[in-house]
Design a protein around this motif. Structure first.
Motif, PDB file in Angstrom:
ATOM      1  N   ILE A 111      11.344  -0.131  62.994  1.00  0.00           N
ATOM      2  CA  ILE A 111      11.199   0.275  64.382  1.00  0.00           C
ATOM      3  C   ILE A 111      10.485  -0.857  65.102  1.00  0.00           C
ATOM      4  O   ILE A 111       9.402  -1.292  64.682  1.00  0.00           O
ATOM      5  CB  ILE A 111      10.368   1.575  64.521  1.00  0.00           C
ATOM      6  N   ASP A 112      11.095  -1.342  66.171  1.00  0.00           N
ATOM      7  CA  ASP A 112      10.439  -2.359  66.986  1.00  0.00           C
ATOM      8  C   ASP A 112       9.471  -1.664  67.926  1.00  0.00           C
ATOM      9  O   ASP A 112       9.807  -0.664  68.561  1.00  0.00           O
ATOM     10  CB  ASP A 112      11.462  -3.153  67.805  1.00  0.00           C
ATOM     11  N   VAL A 113       8.277  -2.186  68.012  1.00  0.00           N
ATOM     12  CA  VAL A 113       7.266  -1.613  68.887  1.00  0.00           C
ATOM     13  C   VAL A 113       6.859  -2.667  69.903  1.00  0.00           C
ATOM     14  O   VAL A 113       6.507  -3.793  69.557  1.00  0.00           O
ATOM     15  CB  VAL A 113       6.027  -1.149  68.066  1.00  0.00           C
ATOM     16  N   ASN A 114       6.892  -2.260  71.170  1.00  0.00           N
ATOM     17  CA  ASN A 114       6.492  -3.139  72.250  1.00  0.00           C
ATOM     18  C   ASN A 114       5.053  -2.806  72.604  1.00  0.00           C
ATOM     19  O   ASN A 114       4.731  -1.677  72.997  1.00  0.00           O
ATOM     20  CB  ASN A 114       7.425  -2.924  73.452  1.00  0.00           C
ATOM     21  N   ALA A 115       4.152  -3.761  72.491  1.00  0.00           N
ATOM     22  CA  ALA A 115       2.723  -3.538  72.732  1.00  0.00           C
ATOM     23  C   ALA A 115       2.434  -3.172  74.181  1.00  0.00           C
ATOM     24  O   ALA A 115       1.378  -2.619  74.485  1.00  0.00           O
ATOM     25  CB  ALA A 115       1.923  -4.775  72.338  1.00  0.00           C
ATOM     26  N   GLU A 116       3.341  -3.448  75.074  1.00  0.00           N
ATOM     27  CA  GLU A 116       3.126  -3.169  76.499  1.00  0.00           C
ATOM     28  C   GLU A 116       3.617  -1.782  76.907  1.00  0.00           C
ATOM     29  O   GLU A 116       3.396  -1.372  78.040  1.00  0.00           O
ATOM     30  CB  GLU A 116       3.868  -4.224  77.339  1.00  0.00           C
ATOM     31  N   ALA A 117       4.255  -1.066  76.026  1.00  0.00           N
ATOM     32  CA  ALA A 117       4.878   0.198  76.404  1.00  0.00           C
ATOM     33  C   ALA A 117       4.165   1.387  75.783  1.00  0.00           C
ATOM     34  O   ALA A 117       3.404   1.253  74.831  1.00  0.00           O
ATOM     35  CB  ALA A 117       6.334   0.195  75.959  1.00  0.00           C
ATOM     36  N   ALA A 118       4.417   2.552  76.342  1.00  0.00           N
ATOM     37  CA  ALA A 118       3.932   3.813  75.793  1.00  0.00           C
ATOM     38  C   ALA A 118       5.148   4.564  75.265  1.00  0.00           C
ATOM     39  O   ALA A 118       6.211   4.552  75.882  1.00  0.00           O
ATOM     40  CB  ALA A 118       3.224   4.631  76.871  1.00  0.00           C
ATOM     41  N   TYR A 119       5.017   5.199  74.102  1.00  0.00           N
ATOM     42  CA  TYR A 119       6.110   5.931  73.475  1.00  0.00           C
ATOM     43  C   TYR A 119       5.718   7.388  73.347  1.00  0.00           C
ATOM     44  O   TYR A 119       4.574   7.713  73.014  1.00  0.00           O
ATOM     45  CB  TYR A 119       6.408   5.372  72.079  1.00  0.00           C
ATOM     46  N   THR A 120       6.652   8.266  73.597  1.00  0.00           N
ATOM     47  CA  THR A 120       6.432   9.692  73.423  1.00  0.00           C
ATOM     48  C   THR A 120       7.198  10.139  72.190  1.00  0.00           C
ATOM     49  O   THR A 120       8.398   9.926  72.091  1.00  0.00           O
ATOM     50  CB  THR A 120       6.910  10.476  74.658  1.00  0.00           C
ATOM     51  N   ILE A 121       6.471  10.781  71.266  1.00  0.00           N
ATOM     52  CA  ILE A 121       7.066  11.258  70.031  1.00  0.00           C
ATOM     53  C   ILE A 121       6.971  12.772  70.032  1.00  0.00           C
ATOM     54  O   ILE A 121       5.873  13.328  70.086  1.00  0.00           O
ATOM     55  CB  ILE A 121       6.330  10.682  68.798  1.00  0.00           C
ATOM     56  N   SER A 122       8.113  13.441  69.961  1.00  0.00           N
ATOM     57  CA  SER A 122       8.129  14.903  69.994  1.00  0.00           C
ATOM     58  C   SER A 122       7.968  15.465  68.598  1.00  0.00           C
ATOM     59  O   SER A 122       8.431  14.879  67.629  1.00  0.00           O
ATOM     60  CB  SER A 122       9.440  15.399  70.579  1.00  0.00           C
ATOM     61  N   PHE A 123       7.312  16.602  68.516  1.00  0.00           N
ATOM     62  CA  PHE A 123       7.247  17.338  67.264  1.00  0.00           C
ATOM     63  C   PHE A 123       7.200  18.814  67.613  1.00  0.00           C
ATOM     64  O   PHE A 123       7.016  19.186  68.760  1.00  0.00           O
ATOM     65  CB  PHE A 123       6.045  16.894  66.408  1.00  0.00           C
ATOM     66  N   LYS A 124       7.388  19.655  66.610  1.00  0.00           N
ATOM     67  CA  LYS A 124       7.431  21.089  66.858  1.00  0.00           C
ATOM     68  C   LYS A 124       6.108  21.549  67.446  1.00  0.00           C
ATOM     69  O   LYS A 124       5.056  21.327  66.879  1.00  0.00           O
ATOM     70  CB  LYS A 124       7.747  21.821  65.564  1.00  0.00           C
ATOM     71  N   GLY A 125       6.194  22.189  68.598  1.00  0.00           N
ATOM     72  CA  GLY A 125       5.000  22.725  69.218  1.00  0.00           C
ATOM     73  C   GLY A 125       4.413  21.819  70.284  1.00  0.00           C
ATOM     74  O   GLY A 125       3.392  22.122  70.863  1.00  0.00           O
ATOM     75  N   GLY A 126       5.018  20.698  70.578  1.00  0.00           N
ATOM     76  CA  GLY A 126       4.487  19.839  71.629  1.00  0.00           C
ATOM     77  C   GLY A 126       4.850  18.390  71.401  1.00  0.00           C
ATOM     78  O   GLY A 126       5.834  18.077  70.745  1.00  0.00           O
ATOM     79  N   SER A 127       4.031  17.487  71.917  1.00  0.00           N
ATOM     80  CA  SER A 127       4.273  16.060  71.742  1.00  0.00           C
ATOM     81  C   SER A 127       2.953  15.317  71.614  1.00  0.00           C
ATOM     82  O   SER A 127       1.910  15.819  72.010  1.00  0.00           O
ATOM     83  CB  SER A 127       5.098  15.497  72.903  1.00  0.00           C
ATOM     84  N   VAL A 128       3.031  14.161  71.056  1.00  0.00           N
ATOM     85  CA  VAL A 128       1.867  13.298  70.890  1.00  0.00           C
ATOM     86  C   VAL A 128       2.201  11.987  71.557  1.00  0.00           C
ATOM     87  O   VAL A 128       3.284  11.437  71.355  1.00  0.00           O
ATOM     88  CB  VAL A 128       1.562  13.053  69.394  1.00  0.00           C
ATOM     89  N   GLU A 129       1.288  11.443  72.330  1.00  0.00           N
ATOM     90  CA  GLU A 129       1.515  10.155  72.947  1.00  0.00           C
ATOM     91  C   GLU A 129       0.589   9.157  72.279  1.00  0.00           C
ATOM     92  O   GLU A 129      -0.618   9.357  72.193  1.00  0.00           O
ATOM     93  CB  GLU A 129       1.237  10.219  74.441  1.00  0.00           C
TER      94      GLU A 129
END
Length: 144
Positions: free
Chosen positions: A123-141
């Motif tokens: 997975i490429d990760v851009n240090a300047e960006a924010a990613y939203t990861i969904s999971f059951k019951g909500g999300s974690v940023e």
């Protein structure tokens, strides 16, 4: 009657002495082969390219940098069934890589087999960006 018999015997003799015309043939089902990213070292069965030719054949490996990660053996053979073993090192890059095996039989156009090795999972990760990861019951940023 004697002349006809002599003529027929001569015709049969000429036909019997004529050379049979050789037609080269290559029975070749696969045109694409896929290899896992981990390479061929730990596979339960070797990756093998199987075909049948009615004449001597040669195999050549082409593609930019292919010789650095891919090898084939044997590279030539006689008429009959052939098995070319394909060995590949692990792909540590984030892109698929490809090479071509060219099978040549005299009198035929070359047959090309594309070998693709899958990319390493990444997975490429851009240090300047924010990613939203969904999971059951909500999300974690996660901010990086």
């Amino acid at each position: 009657m004697k002349k006809i018999a002599l003529f027929l015997m001569a015709a049969f003799a000429v036909m019997a002495c004529q050379k049979e015309t050789f037609v080269p043939h290559l029975d070749f089902p696969p045109t694409e082969i896929s290899i896992p990213a981990a390479g061929t070292e730990n596979l339960a069965e070797p990756v093998t390219l199987t075909f049948t030719a009615n004449a001597a054949w040669t195999a050549t490996l082409t593609g930019e940098g292919a010789a650095e990660w891919l090898s084939i053996s044997p590279k030539s053979g006689q008429a009959g069934e052939a098995n070319i073993k394909i060995d590949a090192l692990a792909n540590t890059m984030k892109e698929n890589r490809t090479a071509t095996i060219e099978i040549n039989v005299e009198g035929l156009e070359p047959t090309l087999v594309t070998v693709t090795q899958l990319q390493k999972n990444a997975i490429d990760v851009n240090a300047e960006a924010a990613y939203t990861i969904s999971f059951k019951g909500g999300s974690v940023e996660v901010e990086i």
